[in-house]
Write a protein that holds these residues in place. Sequence first.
Motif, PDB file in Angstrom:
ATOM      1  N   UNK A 274     -19.900   1.975   7.000  1.00 29.55           N
ATOM      2  CA  UNK A 274     -20.620   2.895   5.978  1.00 29.55           C
ATOM      3  C   UNK A 274     -19.918   2.839   4.751  1.00 29.55           C
ATOM      4  N   UNK A 275     -20.436   2.328   3.815  1.00 26.76           N
ATOM      5  CA  UNK A 275     -20.218   2.148   2.164  1.00 26.76           C
ATOM      6  C   UNK A 275     -20.595   3.311   1.535  1.00 26.76           C
ATOM      7  N   UNK A 276     -19.708   4.117   0.870  1.00 22.93           N
ATOM      8  CA  UNK A 276     -20.026   5.280  -0.038  1.00 22.93           C
ATOM      9  C   UNK A 276     -20.669   4.531  -1.443  1.00 22.93           C
ATOM     10  N   UNK A 277     -21.396   5.413  -1.888  1.00 24.57           N
ATOM     11  CA  UNK A 277     -22.152   5.316  -3.188  1.00 24.57           C
ATOM     12  C   UNK A 277     -20.885   4.684  -4.194  1.00 24.57           C
ATOM     13  N   UNK A 278     -21.385   3.831  -4.975  1.00 28.59           N
ATOM     14  CA  UNK A 278     -20.432   3.042  -5.920  1.00 28.59           C
ATOM     15  C   UNK A 278     -20.105   4.207  -6.916  1.00 28.59           C
ATOM     16  N   UNK A 279     -18.712   4.364  -7.100  1.00 27.90           N
ATOM     17  CA  UNK A 279     -17.981   5.309  -8.195  1.00 27.90           C
ATOM     18  C   UNK A 279     -17.258   4.333  -9.281  1.00 27.90           C
ATOM     19  N   UNK A 287     -23.534   0.265 -14.056  1.00 29.11           N
ATOM     20  CA  UNK A 287     -24.683  -0.317 -14.717  1.00 29.11           C
ATOM     21  C   UNK A 287     -25.538  -0.635 -13.635  1.00 29.11           C
ATOM     22  N   UNK A 288     -25.399  -0.610 -12.444  1.00 26.33           N
ATOM     23  CA  UNK A 288     -26.100  -0.770 -11.215  1.00 26.33           C
ATOM     24  C   UNK A 288     -25.667  -0.161 -10.051  1.00 26.33           C
ATOM     25  N   UNK A 292     -19.589  -2.266 -12.382  1.00 32.63           N
ATOM     26  CA  UNK A 292     -19.327  -1.202 -13.454  1.00 32.63           C
ATOM     27  C   UNK A 292     -18.870  -2.485 -14.529  1.00 32.63           C
ATOM     28  N   UNK A 293     -19.197  -1.508 -15.675  1.00 36.76           N
ATOM     29  CA  UNK A 293     -18.955  -2.444 -16.984  1.00 36.76           C
ATOM     30  C   UNK A 293     -17.756  -1.346 -17.843  1.00 36.76           C
ATOM     31  N   UNK A 294     -17.272  -2.239 -18.559  1.00 36.15           N
ATOM     32  CA  UNK A 294     -16.352  -1.812 -19.582  1.00 36.15           C
ATOM     33  C   UNK A 294     -16.682  -2.388 -20.834  1.00 36.15           C
ATOM     34  N   UNK A 295     -17.408  -1.419 -21.732  1.00 33.69           N
ATOM     35  CA  UNK A 295     -17.881  -1.815 -23.067  1.00 33.69           C
ATOM     36  C   UNK A 295     -16.691  -2.482 -23.899  1.00 33.69           C
ATOM     37  N   UNK A 296     -17.018  -3.341 -24.795  1.00 33.85           N
ATOM     38  CA  UNK A 296     -16.128  -4.081 -25.729  1.00 33.85           C
ATOM     39  C   UNK A 296     -15.775  -3.227 -26.891  1.00 33.85           C
ATOM     40  N   UNK A 304      -8.778  -5.416 -20.438  1.00 40.06           N
ATOM     41  CA  UNK A 304      -9.394  -5.093 -19.125  1.00 40.06           C
ATOM     42  C   UNK A 304     -10.846  -6.240 -18.983  1.00 40.06           C
ATOM     43  N   UNK A 305     -10.930  -6.301 -17.574  1.00 43.59           N
ATOM     44  CA  UNK A 305     -12.183  -7.100 -17.229  1.00 43.59           C
ATOM     45  C   UNK A 305     -13.245  -6.529 -17.789  1.00 43.59           C
ATOM     46  N   UNK A 306     -14.369  -7.332 -18.160  1.00 44.88           N
ATOM     47  CA  UNK A 306     -15.515  -6.785 -18.821  1.00 44.88           C
ATOM     48  C   UNK A 306     -16.297  -6.042 -17.992  1.00 44.88           C
ATOM     49  N   UNK A 307     -16.466  -6.778 -16.592  1.00 44.81           N
ATOM     50  CA  UNK A 307     -17.218  -6.268 -15.540  1.00 44.81           C
ATOM     51  C   UNK A 307     -16.546  -6.298 -14.322  1.00 44.81           C
ATOM     52  N   UNK A 308     -17.055  -5.471 -13.555  1.00 44.30           N
ATOM     53  CA  UNK A 308     -16.635  -5.427 -11.976  1.00 44.30           C
ATOM     54  C   UNK A 308     -17.581  -5.484 -11.080  1.00 44.30           C
ATOM     55  N   UNK A 309     -17.733  -6.728 -10.235  1.00 41.92           N
ATOM     56  CA  UNK A 309     -19.048  -6.313  -9.342  1.00 41.92           C
ATOM     57  C   UNK A 309     -18.477  -6.499  -8.047  1.00 41.92           C
ATOM     58  N   UNK A 310     -19.135  -5.569  -6.991  1.00 42.69           N
ATOM     59  CA  UNK A 310     -18.516  -5.292  -5.769  1.00 42.69           C
ATOM     60  C   UNK A 310     -19.488  -6.085  -4.707  1.00 42.69           C
ATOM     61  N   UNK A 311     -18.925  -6.914  -3.975  1.00 45.05           N
ATOM     62  CA  UNK A 311     -19.575  -7.478  -2.936  1.00 45.05           C
ATOM     63  C   UNK A 311     -19.016  -7.587  -1.592  1.00 45.05           C
TER      64      UNK A 311
END
Length: 408
Positions: A274-279, A287-288, A292-296, A304-311
């Motif tokens: 069971x995956x918890x909601x993204x935090x 952003x979805x 998660x996004x870190x604005x420039x 820091x990485x511009x975006x982190x996409x969870x898969x």
Amino acid sequence: MLIISPQTCTEGFAYDRGSRRCIDEDECRTQPDVCRGDMQCVNQNGGYLCLPRRLYDQPYRSEIPARPEATAQCLLGYTPAEDGSCDDIDECETNSHHCNPTQVCINTAGGYTCSCTEGYWLIGGQCQDIDECRYGYCQQLCANVPGSYSCSCNPGFILNPDSRTCQDVDECEDEPCTHGCFNTYGSFMCNCDEGFELASDGTSCIDLDECSFSEFLCQHRCVNTPGSFSCVCPPGYYVYEDGRSCEDINECDTGNNTCTTAQVCFNFQGGNTCLDALQCHSPYVEVSDNQCMCSAENPACRDKPFTILYRHMDLSSGRSVPADIFQMQATTRYPGAFYIFQIKSGNEGREFYMRQTSNVSATLVLSRPIKGPRELVLDLEMVTVNNVINFRGSSIIRLTVFVSEHPF
């Protein structure tokens, strides 16, 4: 009467093809002048006699009328009677015959003949036992006894009413086999149902342990049953239609899971999570539902990485290697830019490596088998470099790999 071949008739007898037996040979007819001089030939059973012709031609009593009280003159083998006639002497009854002890005396008119009882034949004046077994009187087994014989049969046969021939016994009528029975000539054979084999006693059947034949009979575990076997699968799997393979149960589809409405059910081979909601943690913002996004423009996002996409993905335990398991590529292309793909974290055991497949894509490769159950989190980084505008930035795919407990 003994039925024998032409070569077995004793002296004094000849083989008659019509009756297929030995009959007396009339030597007085077949052998001219067998008796010489004044002797008359008289045929006997198995031989002949030479008697004086004067005795043979005389009447049974004298032609001269007898005076009262006169004694009749009788031929040899006869005795005068009170009425003046001649009575035959029964040499067999008076024991005045000359048959040897092995022979049987048979009285005849004016004499007697020596013969043999049934089961014996005359050879050289002696009665000798006929070995009926020698002439195939019995179909199978024969035991000769003095003057006779006895027939018997091999195991699996019984003697017919004629006491000579044998017929097959249908042993299957007595149900000697625990499963199936097949009658054969003189015996029988037992057979067993599918999944059983014949025991050493030849009649009972014992279960075959099919599971001992091969470890590949079932994908997971084999359970022997009487006459058959069954395959069982571990929890989280069901037995497929072939009865041997194991298929994953998708608990997320069946609803057989413990996830709350706020969670997302993720199925993997043999289980689910069971995956918890993204935090998204500051300075990142959501952003979805999986990014998660870190604005420039935010100074805290520098370096820091511009975006982190969870898969998320699942992987079978002990999967053969090398194996391409995940594809990564740039979605936005900038003129003069190039891309570098690398594993930033989570590969401490060096089970993975990145292979760049083009200037904008790369593949995650499994290089070493991983035994489960296990959960790994890999940060796959794509670095964007543009020397024209002196830009360098990165994006992360945070890949969670669920390794199953079983290799299926």
